[in-house]
Design an enzyme around this catalytic site. Structure first.
Site, PDB file in Angstrom:
ATOM      1  N   GLY A   1       0.777  -1.400   0.071  1.00 19.61           N
ATOM      2  CA  GLY A   1      -0.067   0.158   0.119  1.00 19.61           C
ATOM      3  C   GLY A   1       0.948   1.226  -0.054  1.00 19.61           C
ATOM      4  O   GLY A   1       2.039   1.311   0.374  1.00 19.61           O
TER       5      GLY A   1
ATOM      6  N   GLN B   1       2.790   9.764   1.346  1.00 21.54           N
ATOM      7  CA  GLN B   1       4.155   9.064   1.035  1.00 21.54           C
ATOM      8  C   GLN B   1       4.667   9.500  -0.038  1.00 21.54           C
ATOM      9  O   GLN B   1       5.892   9.171  -0.349  1.00 21.54           O
ATOM     10  CB  GLN B   1       3.808   7.336   1.180  1.00 21.54           C
ATOM     11  CG  GLN B   1       3.906   6.817   2.577  1.00 21.54           C
ATOM     12  CD  GLN B   1       3.616   5.427   2.650  1.00 21.54           C
ATOM     13  OE1 GLN B   1       2.557   4.718   2.041  1.00 21.54           O
ATOM     14  NE2 GLN B   1       4.854   4.863   2.987  1.00 21.54           N
TER      15      GLN B   1
ATOM     16  N   CYS C   1       6.835  -0.661   6.094  1.00 26.30           N
ATOM     17  CA  CYS C   1       6.334   0.339   5.535  1.00 26.30           C
ATOM     18  C   CYS C   1       7.472   0.868   4.623  1.00 26.30           C
ATOM     19  O   CYS C   1       8.493   0.861   4.872  1.00 26.30           O
ATOM     20  CB  CYS C   1       6.048   1.439   6.642  1.00 26.30           C
ATOM     21  SG  CYS C   1       5.335   2.798   6.099  1.00 26.30           S
ATOM     22  N   LEU C   2       7.087   1.392   3.267  1.00 26.19           N
ATOM     23  CA  LEU C   2       7.922   1.878   2.507  1.00 26.19           C
ATOM     24  C   LEU C   2       8.656   3.238   2.959  1.00 26.19           C
ATOM     25  O   LEU C   2       9.550   3.784   2.409  1.00 26.19           O
ATOM     26  CB  LEU C   2       7.206   2.167   1.086  1.00 26.19           C
ATOM     27  CG  LEU C   2       6.796   0.877   0.383  1.00 26.19           C
ATOM     28  CD1 LEU C   2       6.216   1.238  -0.959  1.00 26.19           C
ATOM     29  CD2 LEU C   2       7.863  -0.387   0.307  1.00 26.19           C
TER      30      LEU C   2
ATOM     31  N   HIS D   1      -3.520   0.359   8.170  1.00 25.66           N
ATOM     32  CA  HIS D   1      -2.033   0.905   8.029  1.00 25.66           C
ATOM     33  C   HIS D   1      -2.245   2.023   7.070  1.00 25.66           C
ATOM     34  O   HIS D   1      -1.507   2.966   7.660  1.00 25.66           O
ATOM     35  CB  HIS D   1      -1.178  -0.111   7.308  1.00 25.66           C
ATOM     36  CG  HIS D   1       0.346   0.117   7.240  1.00 25.66           C
ATOM     37  ND1 HIS D   1       1.411  -0.358   8.039  1.00 25.66           N
ATOM     38  CD2 HIS D   1       0.709   1.202   6.504  1.00 25.66           C
ATOM     39  CE1 HIS D   1       2.544   0.296   7.430  1.00 25.66           C
ATOM     40  NE2 HIS D   1       1.998   1.106   6.474  1.00 25.66           N
ATOM     41  N   GLU D   2      -2.821   2.000   6.086  1.00 23.55           N
ATOM     42  CA  GLU D   2      -2.892   3.139   5.132  1.00 23.55           C
ATOM     43  C   GLU D   2      -3.777   4.471   5.820  1.00 23.55           C
ATOM     44  O   GLU D   2      -3.323   5.507   5.664  1.00 23.55           O
ATOM     45  CB  GLU D   2      -3.650   2.837   3.941  1.00 23.55           C
ATOM     46  CG  GLU D   2      -2.672   1.794   3.049  1.00 23.55           C
ATOM     47  CD  GLU D   2      -1.156   2.334   3.142  1.00 23.55           C
ATOM     48  OE1 GLU D   2      -1.063   3.470   2.789  1.00 23.55           O
ATOM     49  OE2 GLU D   2      -0.438   1.431   3.263  1.00 23.55           O
TER      50      GLU D   2
ATOM     51  N   HIS E   1      -1.789   6.244   8.064  1.00 22.13           N
ATOM     52  CA  HIS E   1      -1.009   7.266   7.399  1.00 22.13           C
ATOM     53  C   HIS E   1      -1.637   8.597   7.082  1.00 22.13           C
ATOM     54  O   HIS E   1      -1.159   9.692   7.229  1.00 22.13           O
ATOM     55  CB  HIS E   1      -0.436   6.754   5.846  1.00 22.13           C
ATOM     56  CG  HIS E   1       0.830   5.964   6.073  1.00 22.13           C
ATOM     57  ND1 HIS E   1       1.928   6.352   6.660  1.00 22.13           N
ATOM     58  CD2 HIS E   1       1.040   4.583   5.626  1.00 22.13           C
ATOM     59  CE1 HIS E   1       2.919   5.312   6.330  1.00 22.13           C
ATOM     60  NE2 HIS E   1       2.326   4.543   5.773  1.00 22.13           N
TER      61      HIS E   1
HETATM   62 CO    CO Z   1       3.276   2.553   5.420  1.00 19.89          CO
END
Ligand code: CO
Length: 174
Positions: free
Chosen positions: A48, A53, A98-99, A140-141, A144
Site C-alpha cells: 500500500g 508518502q 512500511c515503504l 495501516h494506510e 498514514h
Molecule cells: Co506505510
C-alpha cells in the site's frame, strides 16, 4: 507513468492529518496520480501507499493486494479516498513494514475483520467488509492519512530498539 520518491520516517508530511478530498476537484489528476502511485508501490514491493508518502496532502491511498493463489498474478488495486472504519472485530499481532521506514519490520496488533466506507477511484461510495491482509493494509494506510506510522503502535518495551534500528537504517534511505 513514473516512479515517485517515497517520503521517509522523520519527514513532516508523514505526521500530518491529511485533508479530505473533494472527488470532483481531483478527478482530472487522479488517473495519472494513481498510475504513478501503483508503479511506485509495485517497484518497491509494497502492499500500500498513501498520498503523503508521495508528498501530497490528500486523504487517499492505494492498496495492492497480492493474489494469494498466484504470486505472479497482478495484485488487486483498491483506491481508498476519505476512508473510515465503521466497525472492528478480532485482533492479531503480525509483522509489518512500511515503504517510509525501509528495512524495518516489527510486530503490530490490529483488528482482523473490519467494515469500512470509502470513495473509490470512480467516485462511488463503497461499504465493504475486509479481513486478513486487506484489513491490515487498510488500517495501516488509514493511519498514514492521520499522520501515524506503524512503529507508533509497536509495544512500548520495544520502542528503544526500534529507534536504534531506524538510526542505523536512515543513512541508506534515499
Ligand atoms: Co506505510
Amino acid at each position: 507513468m513514473a516512479i515517485l520518491r517515497v517520503t521517509k520516517y522523520g519527514e513532516d508530511i508523514l505526521r500530518q492529518k491529511l485533508k479530505p478530498v473533494n472527488y470532483a476537484d481531483i478527478a482530472p489528476v487522479l488517473p495519472k496520480l494513481l498510475a504513478d502511485m501503483e508503479e511506485t508501490c509495485m517497484a518497491k514491493n509494497g502492499v500500500g501507499l498513501s498520498a503523503n508518502q508521495v508528498g501530497l496532502d490528500y486523504r487517499l491511498a492505494i492498496i495492492l493486494l497480492p493474489n494469494s493463489k498466484n504470486e505472479n498474478a497482478k495484485p488487486t488495486r483498491y483506491v481508498i479516498i476519505n476512508p473510515v472504519i465503521l466497525s472492528k472485530r478480532g485482533e492479531a499481532t503480525e509483522e509489518e513494514g512500511c515503504l517510509s521506514v525501509p528495512g524495518l519490520w516489527a510486530d503490530v496488533t490490529r483488528a482482523t475483520d473490519i467494515t469500512v466506507r470509502y470513495t473509490d477511484e470512480n467516485g462511488e461510495e463503497q461499504v465493504k467488509r475486509m479481513r486478513g491482509l486487506l484489513a491490515k493494509a487498510f488500517q495501516h494506510e488509514l493511519d498514514h492519512l492521520d499522520g501515524k506510522i506503524f512503529v507508533d503502535l509497536v509495544d512500548p518495551k520495544l520502542k528503544p530498539e526500534v529507534k536504534k534500528l531506524i538510526k542505523k537504517l536512515r543513512p541508506q534511505w534515499d
